[in-house]
Design a protein around this motif. Sequence first.
Motif, PDB file in Angstrom:
ATOM      1  N   LEU A 217     162.365  23.017 114.070  1.00  0.00           N
ATOM      2  CA  LEU A 217     161.511  22.294 115.010  1.00  0.00           C
ATOM      3  C   LEU A 217     161.923  22.574 116.457  1.00  0.00           C
ATOM      4  CD1 LEU A 217     161.218  18.910 113.083  1.00  0.00           C
ATOM      5  CD2 LEU A 217     159.350  20.511 113.550  1.00  0.00           C
ATOM      6  N   ARG A 218     163.215  22.642 116.696  1.00  0.00           N
ATOM      7  CA  ARG A 218     163.673  22.939 118.061  1.00  0.00           C
ATOM      8  C   ARG A 218     163.253  24.337 118.508  1.00  0.00           C
ATOM      9  NH1 ARG A 218     168.584  20.028 116.335  1.00  0.00           N
ATOM     10  NH2 ARG A 218     168.606  17.985 117.379  1.00  0.00           N
ATOM     11  N   ARG A 219     163.086  25.234 117.560  1.00  0.00           N
ATOM     12  CA  ARG A 219     162.618  26.573 117.894  1.00  0.00           C
ATOM     13  C   ARG A 219     161.105  26.618 118.086  1.00  0.00           C
ATOM     14  NH1 ARG A 219     165.701  30.824 115.996  1.00  0.00           N
ATOM     15  NH2 ARG A 219     164.078  32.121 116.963  1.00  0.00           N
ATOM     16  N   LEU A 220     160.406  25.684 117.472  1.00  0.00           N
ATOM     17  CA  LEU A 220     158.940  25.698 117.543  1.00  0.00           C
ATOM     18  C   LEU A 220     158.392  24.960 118.761  1.00  0.00           C
ATOM     19  CD1 LEU A 220     157.956  25.019 113.800  1.00  0.00           C
ATOM     20  CD2 LEU A 220     158.054  27.211 114.980  1.00  0.00           C
ATOM     21  N   THR A 221     159.047  23.894 119.174  1.00  0.00           N
ATOM     22  CA  THR A 221     158.478  23.060 120.232  1.00  0.00           C
ATOM     23  C   THR A 221     158.307  23.778 121.570  1.00  0.00           C
ATOM     24  OG1 THR A 221     160.705  22.127 120.594  1.00  0.00           O
ATOM     25  CG2 THR A 221     159.167  20.858 119.230  1.00  0.00           C
ATOM     26  N   PRO A 222     159.137  24.774 121.942  1.00  0.00           N
ATOM     27  CA  PRO A 222     158.910  25.434 123.229  1.00  0.00           C
ATOM     28  C   PRO A 222     157.729  26.406 123.245  1.00  0.00           C
ATOM     29  CG  PRO A 222     161.224  25.624 122.542  1.00  0.00           C
ATOM     30  CD  PRO A 222     160.441  25.184 121.364  1.00  0.00           C
ATOM     31  N   ILE A 223     157.127  26.678 122.082  1.00  0.00           N
ATOM     32  CA  ILE A 223     156.074  27.691 122.028  1.00  0.00           C
ATOM     33  C   ILE A 223     154.865  27.241 122.842  1.00  0.00           C
ATOM     34  CG2 ILE A 223     154.473  28.924 120.512  1.00  0.00           C
ATOM     35  CD1 ILE A 223     156.633  28.809 118.337  1.00  0.00           C
ATOM     36  N   GLU A 224     154.480  28.058 123.794  1.00  0.00           N
ATOM     37  CA  GLU A 224     153.392  27.717 124.698  1.00  0.00           C
ATOM     38  C   GLU A 224     152.062  27.673 123.956  1.00  0.00           C
ATOM     39  OE1 GLU A 224     151.499  29.350 128.941  1.00  0.00           O
ATOM     40  OE2 GLU A 224     153.336  30.235 128.108  1.00  0.00           O
ATOM     41  N   GLY A 225     151.268  26.662 124.270  1.00  0.00           N
ATOM     42  CA  GLY A 225     149.951  26.508 123.653  1.00  0.00           C
ATOM     43  C   GLY A 225     149.917  25.500 122.523  1.00  0.00           C
ATOM     44  N   ILE A 226     151.053  25.284 121.870  1.00  0.00           N
ATOM     45  CA  ILE A 226     151.117  24.292 120.800  1.00  0.00           C
ATOM     46  C   ILE A 226     151.265  22.901 121.414  1.00  0.00           C
ATOM     47  CG2 ILE A 226     152.377  23.500 118.779  1.00  0.00           C
ATOM     48  CD1 ILE A 226     150.844  26.166 118.420  1.00  0.00           C
ATOM     49  N   VAL A 227     150.356  21.998 121.032  1.00  0.00           N
ATOM     50  CA  VAL A 227     150.363  20.637 121.577  1.00  0.00           C
ATOM     51  C   VAL A 227     150.932  19.649 120.558  1.00  0.00           C
ATOM     52  CG1 VAL A 227     148.929  18.802 122.555  1.00  0.00           C
ATOM     53  CG2 VAL A 227     148.358  21.198 122.997  1.00  0.00           C
ATOM     54  N   TRP A 228     150.550  19.822 119.300  1.00  0.00           N
ATOM     55  CA  TRP A 228     151.010  18.922 118.239  1.00  0.00           C
ATOM     56  C   TRP A 228     151.682  19.713 117.131  1.00  0.00           C
ATOM     57  CZ3 TRP A 228     146.109  15.452 117.074  1.00  0.00           C
ATOM     58  CH2 TRP A 228     145.979  14.464 118.062  1.00  0.00           C
ATOM     59  N   ILE A 229     152.798  19.193 116.635  1.00  0.00           N
ATOM     60  CA  ILE A 229     153.428  19.679 115.407  1.00  0.00           C
ATOM     61  C   ILE A 229     153.537  18.494 114.470  1.00  0.00           C
ATOM     62  CG2 ILE A 229     155.486  20.685 114.360  1.00  0.00           C
ATOM     63  CD1 ILE A 229     156.055  22.050 117.035  1.00  0.00           C
ATOM     64  N   ARG A 230     152.959  18.644 113.294  1.00  0.00           N
ATOM     65  CA  ARG A 230     152.907  17.521 112.341  1.00  0.00           C
ATOM     66  C   ARG A 230     153.682  17.904 111.077  1.00  0.00           C
ATOM     67  NH1 ARG A 230     149.189  13.478 112.327  1.00  0.00           N
ATOM     68  NH2 ARG A 230     147.854  14.679 113.745  1.00  0.00           N
ATOM     69  N   LEU A 231     154.479  16.969 110.576  1.00  0.00           N
ATOM     70  CA  LEU A 231     155.269  17.180 109.360  1.00  0.00           C
ATOM     71  C   LEU A 231     154.575  16.517 108.173  1.00  0.00           C
ATOM     72  CD1 LEU A 231     158.840  16.361 110.739  1.00  0.00           C
ATOM     73  CD2 LEU A 231     157.802  18.606 110.446  1.00  0.00           C
ATOM     74  N   LEU A 232     154.333  17.294 107.127  1.00  0.00           N
ATOM     75  CA  LEU A 232     153.699  16.771 105.921  1.00  0.00           C
ATOM     76  C   LEU A 232     154.621  16.986 104.719  1.00  0.00           C
ATOM     77  CD1 LEU A 232     150.061  18.104 106.519  1.00  0.00           C
ATOM     78  CD2 LEU A 232     150.969  15.837 107.040  1.00  0.00           C
ATOM     79  N   TYR A 233     154.503  16.102 103.722  1.00  0.00           N
ATOM     80  CA  TYR A 233     155.247  16.200 102.458  1.00  0.00           C
ATOM     81  C   TYR A 233     156.759  16.125 102.682  1.00  0.00           C
ATOM     82  CZ  TYR A 233     150.668  18.267 101.414  1.00  0.00           C
ATOM     83  OH  TYR A 233     149.319  18.521 101.330  1.00  0.00           O
ATOM     84  N   CYS A 234     157.212  15.064 103.318  1.00  0.00           N
ATOM     85  CA  CYS A 234     158.640  14.903 103.626  1.00  0.00           C
ATOM     86  C   CYS A 234     159.330  14.090 102.524  1.00  0.00           C
ATOM     87  CB  CYS A 234     158.812  14.192 104.968  1.00  0.00           C
ATOM     88  SG  CYS A 234     158.122  15.082 106.370  1.00  0.00           S
ATOM     89  N   TYR A 235     160.158  14.728 101.737  1.00  0.00           N
ATOM     90  CA  TYR A 235     160.918  14.039 100.700  1.00  0.00           C
ATOM     91  C   TYR A 235     161.961  13.142 101.376  1.00  0.00           C
ATOM     92  CZ  TYR A 235     162.754  13.810  95.877  1.00  0.00           C
ATOM     93  OH  TYR A 235     163.125  13.407  94.614  1.00  0.00           O
ATOM     94  N   PRO A 236     162.142  11.902 100.935  1.00  0.00           N
ATOM     95  CA  PRO A 236     163.003  10.974 101.684  1.00  0.00           C
ATOM     96  C   PRO A 236     164.489  11.327 101.685  1.00  0.00           C
ATOM     97  CG  PRO A 236     162.166   9.942  99.669  1.00  0.00           C
ATOM     98  CD  PRO A 236     161.419  11.227  99.838  1.00  0.00           C
TER      99      PRO A 236
END
Length: 442
Positions: A217-236
């Motif tokens: 996630l830390r590598r993905l958040t700086p990518i220009e143009g991406i506004v939302w990153i959503r996490l699906l299917y998170c095992y507890p």
Amino acid sequence: MKAGFISLGCAKNLVDTEIMLGMLSAAGIDITDDPASADILIINTCSFIDSAKDESISTILQMAEYKKQGACRGIIVAGCLSQRYQQDLLDELPEIDAVVGTGAWHRINEAIETVLSGQRALFIGATDTLYDETMPRITTTPAYSSYVKIADGCSNRCSYCVIPEVRGNFRSRPIESVVNEVKNLAEQGVKEINLIAQDTTSYGHDLYGAPRLTELLRRLTPIEGIVWIRLLYCYPSFFTDELIGLIASEPKICNYIDLPLQHAHDDILRAMHRRDSRADIEQLLAKIRAAIPGVAIRTSFIVGFPGETEEHFAALQEFAVTQKFDHLGVFTYSREDGTIAGSLPDQISDEVKQERFHSLMSLQSKISEDRNIELEGQVLQLLVEGTSDSDQGEILIGRSYREAPDVDGRVYVENAAPVQDGSFLTVKVIQGFTYDLLAEKM
């Protein structure tokens, strides 16, 4: 040469479909959404539960009619149903010309060539394949939103589940591969990335010796143009404090947690081979809510699991009332061959399963409505997805961070000027309903 493609099941299956579409297109095959004009029809199937299998078989038979009255020269069945039943599909359904398992999707063009040569064939490979960012892909989601599969398979071995059988053990894509894919998607105009896997929070454990979702996630958040990153299917089990803190502090990561829990009574959780107890789950939910104000939480439950008593079900209902989930999916237990749960005693009747399903859904509908009413007056950022006409004029339709694509409700905005799909708009909620919100433009 034209091919028609029908994709069934989950978003993870949809990504496989999009990769196969890319491979067809790269081979010079045109893609059509008109099955009557297709030379080849491909159905990417699901076999997770009985209803999914029934839908898959029904779709195969429907598409086979185009061999009689359309241009179709062959039916290819891909995906989970193919991997699970293999030769049995060819033996029992003469309408099928080729079967392509989850480990052989990369052979889809070979399957088409085989079918057009007049042969029936079975393509089954080891369930250890993974796509990467270099493979061609035709996305079928709106241009501003895309799913990215960060891992495939599952190693949790829940007692009711066939996914390890049809998808193999959990295997993560390298961080660089995911990062490069998201960069490519951003360059194409994608603004919302939905990260998916069978067990998203386990990402990286197999490759790096420990979960690496926060690093990804830390590598993905700086990518220009991406506004939302959503996490699906998170095992507890691997939902760490570090991950909670990152979601709370990083504006691009949606304050939305998809946390499939399956039940809330320890007896049933143990029988399901789930790792977490009710106390573990309650502690995690309390941490998430304390650290992430306004977080929207989705979960799913299975009712009618073998041995589920009225006491067990009452505890599940009480848990739902206490936790007040924003979104809740309910499934009736499906007895699957080859699973541990399938051979357990005290199987529950279909009648009781349906009663419990409707009871829990009715309970949740009131909770969802109350949760949405509590949102009245709040200001939200809206991703616009379309318009609809009404007696009051044109209405904008969209989603906030609180709604994942395909599974949750929508936000409707009255008296707003037309806005291009994929744009972001600031709105204020004026009325909450059971599943949807009504808002006005700020």
